[in-house]
Design a protein around this motif. Structure first.
Motif, PDB file in Angstrom:
ATOM      1  N   GLU A  64      -0.288   8.189  -0.085  1.00  0.00           N
ATOM      2  CA  GLU A  64      -0.407   9.437   0.675  1.00  0.00           C
ATOM      3  C   GLU A  64       0.106   9.258   2.093  1.00  0.00           C
ATOM      4  O   GLU A  64      -0.296   8.335   2.799  1.00  0.00           O
ATOM      5  CB  GLU A  64      -1.889   9.837   0.772  1.00  0.00           C
ATOM      6  N   GLU A  65       0.938  10.149   2.533  1.00  0.00           N
ATOM      7  CA  GLU A  65       1.658   9.954   3.780  1.00  0.00           C
ATOM      8  C   GLU A  65       0.731   9.867   4.995  1.00  0.00           C
ATOM      9  O   GLU A  65       0.823   8.942   5.794  1.00  0.00           O
ATOM     10  CB  GLU A  65       2.659  11.092   3.959  1.00  0.00           C
ATOM     11  N   THR A  66      -0.163  10.836   5.136  1.00  0.00           N
ATOM     12  CA  THR A  66      -0.977  10.861   6.358  1.00  0.00           C
ATOM     13  C   THR A  66      -2.000   9.726   6.375  1.00  0.00           C
ATOM     14  O   THR A  66      -2.211   9.090   7.404  1.00  0.00           O
ATOM     15  CB  THR A  66      -1.701  12.219   6.505  1.00  0.00           C
ATOM     16  N   VAL A  67      -2.613   9.480   5.227  1.00  0.00           N
ATOM     17  CA  VAL A  67      -3.569   8.369   5.142  1.00  0.00           C
ATOM     18  C   VAL A  67      -2.850   7.074   5.504  1.00  0.00           C
ATOM     19  O   VAL A  67      -3.350   6.249   6.271  1.00  0.00           O
ATOM     20  CB  VAL A  67      -4.156   8.254   3.718  1.00  0.00           C
ATOM     21  N   HIS A 114      -2.252   2.895  -0.846  1.00  0.00           N
ATOM     22  CA  HIS A 114      -2.083   4.269  -1.286  1.00  0.00           C
ATOM     23  C   HIS A 114      -0.748   4.791  -0.813  1.00  0.00           C
ATOM     24  O   HIS A 114      -0.149   4.254   0.110  1.00  0.00           O
ATOM     25  CB  HIS A 114      -3.216   5.161  -0.758  1.00  0.00           C
ATOM     26  N   THR A 148      -1.423   2.700  11.677  1.00  0.00           N
ATOM     27  CA  THR A 148      -1.832   2.646  13.089  1.00  0.00           C
ATOM     28  C   THR A 148      -2.995   1.683  13.270  1.00  0.00           C
ATOM     29  O   THR A 148      -3.029   0.891  14.209  1.00  0.00           O
ATOM     30  CB  THR A 148      -2.246   4.054  13.572  1.00  0.00           C
ATOM     31  N   MET A 149      -3.947   1.744  12.339  1.00  0.00           N
ATOM     32  CA  MET A 149      -5.107   0.877  12.440  1.00  0.00           C
ATOM     33  C   MET A 149      -4.687  -0.594  12.329  1.00  0.00           C
ATOM     34  O   MET A 149      -5.105  -1.427  13.135  1.00  0.00           O
ATOM     35  CB  MET A 149      -6.130   1.209  11.361  1.00  0.00           C
ATOM     36  N   TYR A 163      -0.247   6.702   7.342  1.00  0.00           N
ATOM     37  CA  TYR A 163       0.049   6.680   8.781  1.00  0.00           C
ATOM     38  C   TYR A 163      -1.163   6.161   9.562  1.00  0.00           C
ATOM     39  O   TYR A 163      -1.039   5.341  10.475  1.00  0.00           O
ATOM     40  CB  TYR A 163       0.439   8.084   9.241  1.00  0.00           C
ATOM     41  N   LEU A 164      -2.351   6.633   9.181  1.00  0.00           N
ATOM     42  CA  LEU A 164      -3.566   6.203   9.874  1.00  0.00           C
ATOM     43  C   LEU A 164      -3.829   4.713   9.644  1.00  0.00           C
ATOM     44  O   LEU A 164      -4.164   3.980  10.566  1.00  0.00           O
ATOM     45  CB  LEU A 164      -4.765   7.031   9.414  1.00  0.00           C
ATOM     46  N   TYR A 165      -3.659   4.282   8.389  1.00  0.00           N
ATOM     47  CA  TYR A 165      -3.872   2.861   8.104  1.00  0.00           C
ATOM     48  C   TYR A 165      -2.866   1.997   8.845  1.00  0.00           C
ATOM     49  O   TYR A 165      -3.199   0.917   9.337  1.00  0.00           O
ATOM     50  CB  TYR A 165      -3.805   2.596   6.598  1.00  0.00           C
TER      51      TYR A 165
END
Lengths: 484, 397
Positions: free
Chosen positions: B204-207, B202, B213-214, B209-211
């Motif tokens: 989307e910027e914030t999503v 995806h 990091t994960m 970022y989370l992925y």
């Protein structure tokens, strides 16, 4: 992405509260945002009851100490006992307030109180002072910002935390005056060091007694002339706050911070300027400002939906709203708060929690992803939080006990009972082939979705009930669920 | 009604998942040898405010003994370094390092307008902020930001703990915290996380970022675990918390991992009461673990590449209190340990006990000078941009 009516309502519930509950989730598609906003305002209109948790023991210890001078006569052991009991009571204040966020009808009030709790961040271990400050915040959370600011500025918590008790005519202490300007009203760069000095002189004599009541000590007050932000007069503390409120920069500063909290980390300065102007014109009517935000079309635009990282408190409260559950030990929530980086009443410093991406590092993210599983499967968590020496006060036996409690907790895990019936009822009218879609749409605000084929691999398919349960937990265990 | 964990988990195929790993993670699989002379920093945080005066003891100072009639450590009991200075009796390992020329002591380290709250003062040490400013990133985190632009491994700074300290949080990059390489993340959902990660595409910027990091966490976990098994140290370490942590660190130093900074805490040194026993216990743990670690590094010819230093958020008051302890103070000493020290022994003057500020030591050296020196001379980093100011560099390395 299609922005459905349901999505917009969920967006409103997440930003103006702590997300939908299992019972209100099914009907969220059938109401307009305007109507829902009116309901949110209405259910938060009553003055909240004060949360009072100070134990009899603490009350007892405080009996007989009528003033600060007597406090000095207390033995070291008694003082320590007082602080220890206070720290314990603070945990109950934390849990009680969390419960309001989870089960309370006044979602808007509690959400705004959480905002002000971070804005007027204060770290003192005195249960009287803290519950008084929380009450000031909750009473004024939707009222007038000027009243709120004055209430906070005269609270024992803030005066103690920012050393204004030591601010005397002969020896001014600038800490409180500085933070009132830097963090509470105008922000850095809008005043001079000279303004800080002059404001500090005006706040001399502002103090508190042991009961946490505001006291003006006239003898310690400097009543000479002061020049502050270009004005001259024999100002006292109230005058300084009034002058700060006159500044349009104050409304810009507050509005900007609120926009970040409620709308988007990325500031749209045109919108902020418009909102701030109206906020200033309304003489800081918080409810009006919120109405401006939550009834605007732009609030419901795609770029503002599902793009915010939930704070630990919002995440934890949100989980408990959609997944009704009972904990064997309420205090276990504190372990999660601490491990995720946001413990109520323990902000990192006077600037509050930085928020946004700061919530996320590998440890906090992996724990966030595991929490639904931990809850649903009654799993143990093996985390040791860092000790807080300010609370431990070097009491090695206490420390050992805390560590032991922590270990017991980690060994046993927290006993959780999930009310799965309410969860399953949410989807009564949904056909099997629509279930996963519906569950995702109820739980997630992001555009991004976990690939259905991947998800299906991990779902239990023997019964409809187990399918819903496993889908709920697995969808909540995703990066997408961290967003609202 | 409870459901068992097992009901949720079906065995996914790890092999399939690894085929689906995004390209940037593949970088982890290419072995990259760390160049010889790779410099490493190990930071040991003494949490709770260690009493520096009973650590490095002014054994001929009358003010010291008159301020501490009960708590003062006599010259006979202290481990003698010079005529004037002794070490706490439990620091036998440090005494050997001193004799060996591998120990440096900095005295009177602190900062202007000290804060006596543990939390705030630790905040200041970890972020390298001035006492009137609030930073949301730590000095090691900002080192990562500067050092790690475009780099695919977030393993350059590791903390041996369940929770990451502010010191290792940057503006863009974060260090990684773990207690045990095998359990860096809970294995219960490992396959699920790997698969949803592999399937994530995806914009989307914030999503995203989370992925990111994960996936960095998951692949770092694999990477760190593999590295820790590559050349596990065979040396004996004490079976204490710090002993285990330093053993893990040693195994990683001996591997090909790209880690430059390790961070670990010991505590609590908050000795308002019963200081004697508490400090003794903690110093024994410290001394034994560090002895094992430095011996291990020597055996493996890496001691010249390792700089270990200690700090605490503040020292204690000069006078003892009525409960056999000491209360919160200000300036403090730091230990520097390495095979490559340019200045050894007691590097600067012992604290002047006749020149106190309301009963507290005056600081003579800003701790940011130490950070600047470590960043610039040891890690080859841009100290001024990381610390926001050019601090004068010291000569111990």
């Amino acid at each position: 992405m299609i922005i459905t009516n349901r999505l917009k309502n969920q967006h409103l519930l997440w930003r103006a509260g702590f997300g939908p509950t299992a019972s209100d989730a099914p009907s969220l598609g059938n109401i307009s945002q305007k109507k829902m906003w009116e309901q949110l305002i209405k259910s938060s209109s009553k003055s909240p009851d004060k949360i009072n948790v100070a134990s009899n023991r603490f009350d007892g210890l405080m009996q007989g100490i009528k003033d600060i001078e007597k406090m000095k006569e207390l033995s070291k052991e008694d003082k320590k006992e007082l602080r220890r009991q206070s720290a314990d009571d603070l945990k109950n204040l934390n849990v009680s307030w969390m419960n309001e966020m989870i089960t309370g009808k006044d979602q808007l009030r509690e959400k705004m109180s959480l905002f002000w709790h971070g804005h007027f961040a204060c770290r003192v271990i005195n249960i009287y002072f803290q519950q008084e400050l929380l009450d000031v915040i909750r009473q004024n959370a939707l009222g007038n910002f000027g009243d709120l600011l004055k209430g906070v500025s005269k609270s024992a918590s803030m005066l103690q935390f920012l050393n204004n008790q030591q601010n005397k005519k002969q020896h001014p202490n600038e800490n409180f005056a500085r933070e009132v300007m830097e963090l509470f009203t105008m922000g850095r760069g809008n005043y001079t060091e000279e303004d800080v000095k002059e404001a500090a002189r005006a706040f001399t004599g502002w103090g508190f007694n042991l009961q946490g009541e505001f006291v003006f000590r006239e003898k310690q007050h400097d009543d000479g002339g002061k020049t502050f932000l270009g004005k001259t007069g024999n100002y006292n503390g109230d005058d300084i706050i009034d002058i700060l409120l006159e500044q349009s920069q104050t409304s810009v500063f507050i509005t900007k911070k609120l926009y970040r909290f409620l709308v988007n980390e990325d500031i749209d300065s045109t919108k902020v300027d418009w909102l701030a102007k109206r906020f200033h014109q309304s003489n800081y009517d918080i409810k009006k400002l919120l109405t401006d935000i939550f009834t605007a079309d732009w609030f419901y635009e795609e770029k503002n939906i599902g793009t915010q990282i939930k704070s630990p408190i919002v995440l934890l409260a949100g989980i408990r709203r959609i997944l009704p559950l009972q904990l064997s030990d309420d205090l276990s929530q504190l372990l999660f708060q601490k491990a995720l980086g946001q413990t109520l009443f323990y902000p990192p410093n006077v600037a509050g929690w930085p928020g946004g991406k700061n919530w996320i590092d590998s440890s906090t993210l992996m724990l966030r992803l595991r929490i639904p599983q931990i809850i649903a499967a009654n799993e143990t968590i093996n985390i040791q939080t860092k000790p807080d020496d300010d609370v431990m006060m070097g009491m090695s036996s206490e420390e050992r006990m805390a560590a032991k409690m922590n270990k017991d907790y980690a060994d046993k895990g927290v006993n959780v009972t999930v009310d799965w019936n309410s969860v399953i009822n949410m989807f009564d009218n949904v056909s099997r082939d629509q279930l996963l879609q519906q569950i995702s749409d109820t739980l997630l605000q992001s555009q991004s979705r976990v690939n259905t084929t991947v998800l299906e691999k991990y779902l239990k398919t023997d019964t409809r009930e187990n399918y819903i349960k496993s889908a709920m937990i697995n969808v909540m265990s995703t990066p997408e669920y961290q967003l609202c | 009604m409870l459901i068992k964990r097992r009901e949720f988990i079906q065995v996914g195929s790890l092999a399939t998942a690894s085929l689906m790993l995004p390209k940037f993670l593949k970088a982890f699989e290419v072995p990259r040898l760390v160049p010889a002379g790779n410099k490493i920093v190990v930071v040991i945080q003494f949490s709770g405010g260690n009493d520096g005066l009973n650590t490095v003891i002014p054994v001929r100072n009358d003010i010291y003994y008159s301020s501490r009639p009960k708590l003062g450590i006599t010259k006979d009991n202290a481990l003698s370094l010079t005529d004037e200075v002794g070490l706490h009796p439990s620091l036998t390992g440090l005494k050997s390092l001193y004799d060996d020329g591998s120990l440096g002591i900095l005295n009177s380290v602190g900062y202007p307008n000290p804060d006596r709250s543990h939390f705030r003062s630790m905040d200041i040490w970890q972020t390298a902020a001035n006492s009137n400013e609030y930073l949301t990133s730590g000095w090691i985190g900002r080192y990562l930001d500067a050092q790690c632009i475009g780099c695919d491994k977030p393993t350059q700074a590791l903390e041996i703990d369940d929770i990451l300290s502010l010191a290792l949080k940057g503006q863009n990059k974060n260090g990684l915290a773990f207690k045990d390489p095998r359990k860096l993340y809970s294995s219960s959902n490992e396959n699920y996380f790997k698969e949803i990660n592999a399937g994530h595409h995806h914009e989307e910027e914030t999503v995203d970022y989370l992925y990111k990091t994960m996936s960095e966490t998951l692949s770092s976990a694999d990477y760190i675990y593999k590295q820790s098994k590559l050349h596990p140290t065979g040396s004996e370490y004490p079976k204490t918390g710090l002993g285990k942590s330093l053993k893990t660190i040693a195994s990683l130093i001996l591997s090909d991992i790209n880690t430059k900074v390790y961070y670990v805490s010991l505590g609590s040194f908050d000795t308002h009461v019963g200081q004697e026993n508490k400090q003794k216990q903690l110093f024994t743990e410290f001394s034994d673990a560090v002895s094992a670690f430095t011996a291990d590094m020597k055996t493996n010819n890496r001691f010249d590449d390792v700089l270990l230093f200690t700090f605490s958020e503040f020292g204690r008051r000069v006078s003892q209190n009525a409960s056999g302890g000491t209360d919160h103070g200000t300036a403090n000493n730091m230990f520097l340990i390495s095979g490559a020290l340019k200045q050894k022994g007691i590097i600067n003057a012992m604290p002047d006990l006749s020149d106190l500020q309301e009963g507290d030591l005056k600081y003579k050296m800003d701790f940011k000078n130490v950070y600047a020196t470590v960043l610039n001379k040891w890690l080859n980093a841009d100290d001024a941009s990381i610390l926001g100011k050019q601090y004068e560099l010291l000569n111990f390395i």
